[in-house]
Motif scaffolding. Sequence first.
Motif, PDB file in Angstrom:
ATOM      1  N   THR A 471       0.867  -1.177   0.000  1.00  0.00           N
ATOM      2  CA  THR A 471       0.000   0.000   0.000  1.00  0.00           C
ATOM      3  C   THR A 471       0.900   1.222   0.000  1.00  0.00           C
ATOM      4  O   THR A 471       1.720   1.394   0.904  1.00  0.00           O
ATOM      5  N   THR A 487      -2.595   0.341  -4.388  1.00  0.00           N
ATOM      6  CA  THR A 487      -2.453  -0.926  -3.663  1.00  0.00           C
ATOM      7  C   THR A 487      -2.056  -2.028  -4.640  1.00  0.00           C
ATOM      8  O   THR A 487      -2.506  -2.045  -5.788  1.00  0.00           O
ATOM      9  N   ALA A 515      -4.058  -2.722   0.764  1.00  0.00           N
ATOM     10  CA  ALA A 515      -3.966  -3.802  -0.205  1.00  0.00           C
ATOM     11  C   ALA A 515      -4.530  -5.104   0.346  1.00  0.00           C
ATOM     12  O   ALA A 515      -5.048  -5.938  -0.395  1.00  0.00           O
TER      13      ALA A 515
END
Length: 541
Positions: A471, A487, A515
């Motif tokens: 991320t 992400t 993510a």
Amino acid sequence: MKNAKLLNLFLFSVGIIFFIYVFYIQCIKNSYYIDKARSQHEKKMVLIGARGNIYDRNGLPLATSHPCFSIFCTPRYSDAPERLAEKLSLISGRPEREFRKLIEQNRFFWVDKRISARERDVYLAINDPSIGYAHDIDRQYNMPEVFSSLIGKCGYDNRGIEGMEIQLDKILSGRSGFMTYQKDPTGETFPYYNYPEKNPVPGKDVYLTIDFQLQAVLHTILKEAVIEENAKAASGLIVDPATGEILALVNIDENGGERNRIICDEFEPGSTFKIVPLTFALLNGHRENELIDTEGGKLKVRGHTINDYRDYGVVTLKKAIAHSSNVAMAKIASGFDRNDFFVIARDFGFGQLTGIELPGEVKGRLPLPAKINDIDFATVVFGQGLTVNMLQLAFAYQSIANRGVLNKPIIVKEIRDNDKISYRNRALRIRRVIDANMAQRVTDLLCAVVEEGSGAEAAIKGVRVAGKTGTAQKVIDGTYSNKTIITTFIGFFPADDPDFLIAILLDEPKKGSWASTNAAPIFRRVGQCVFQMNGHQYAVK
């Protein structure tokens, strides 16, 4: 007598002048009059060489060429220009005033392009000398939405202008030929024996490494993800890690753009970059079970604070990677030799072009070791302060999945000329990054990410997955934004003998901030489909 001499001189002069004129016409202007005569009773028709086709790895057509015709008008030859605009408008469906304006300019113009023989005959039925046609080639694309960012497209001249069409234009382009026709006094043309002609030469056919089914699956899931996550864009790759062959490459844009973001866009990778410091740490004697104090999830470096998502307490290196601890990675990296660290980062392929057969690749940016301070280096190890493209990032993981060997990405499988293979691509080893034993250790740590850490949502039932979440905040007006993020999740399976590597990227998802909650589940959906589609090979294993 005198008059007779003058008459003889006059006739002699006329004879000389006539002889000179005949000599001028027969010898000096010979080529001019031959060409003029030919233009009156011959007509040369250009025969366009068909552009080569593009196929997937199994021979399914992705881009094909088909013969067609284009209609033109030369207004000065028209015997009824006042009615011509109306007739052309009725057939083409275009406004009559548009044709009237073109006809009034009294210059050549195209009426209609790339039409069928039946449509051509409708135009010719106007029976006006100003209307003619040319042979043309119509480029057609199978499922253009799915392949547009990869295959690209051609312009009206049948030359590539985007994607693989422009990258392989010299290979795909054919060579034009011609046929000469006899023209009778009425202007009609017909073939004539022994007139010069030249057959067109078609372009070569290209077979890609892309799998049509995998491309369609990846496209469908990413398109759904852009809508579900309200994202700006999404990109994805499926790779055979043993060979470096690209099995699927998809870019989705909320506005329908066709940019190949996977190779043309740079971004900060975030925690997916941690395989570099992780590998470097293991190479320099750090162990999976050594303990690291994350100091309450906050670490001060030269007045700057590095934060973790939460306080992980004292953790092993394995747990630190599983939960993606920035603090733990920064503490380990404080003892790294920076020059050696950036050497192995380049060994993984960062800061360099991959050499894929696609236009517009960017190489990303690695900072110079001599110009980086402590806080900048501490953030580099968790993916801030450097840029990569998606393909580079995926192939760094490919080297881990391929027992430490980095391969060149391959997307052209074969080139065929009249069904004869003129070129066949083979797996190309770039370098050994680490030995097989070290690659297995890194793989086991990446498996822990999926089995007990931030990548839990990427787990696929029935197969062991190794992977990593990332991320990254985007830089807006020179500062890191808390609202706009990228992400990523990159993983491969089966972990101990990988057949597939899948890389997922979401650009500016607005419904999820990590993510672990958006890119990882998308990976699982793609991976589950791939696993089920290839279930027979796992049954054999």
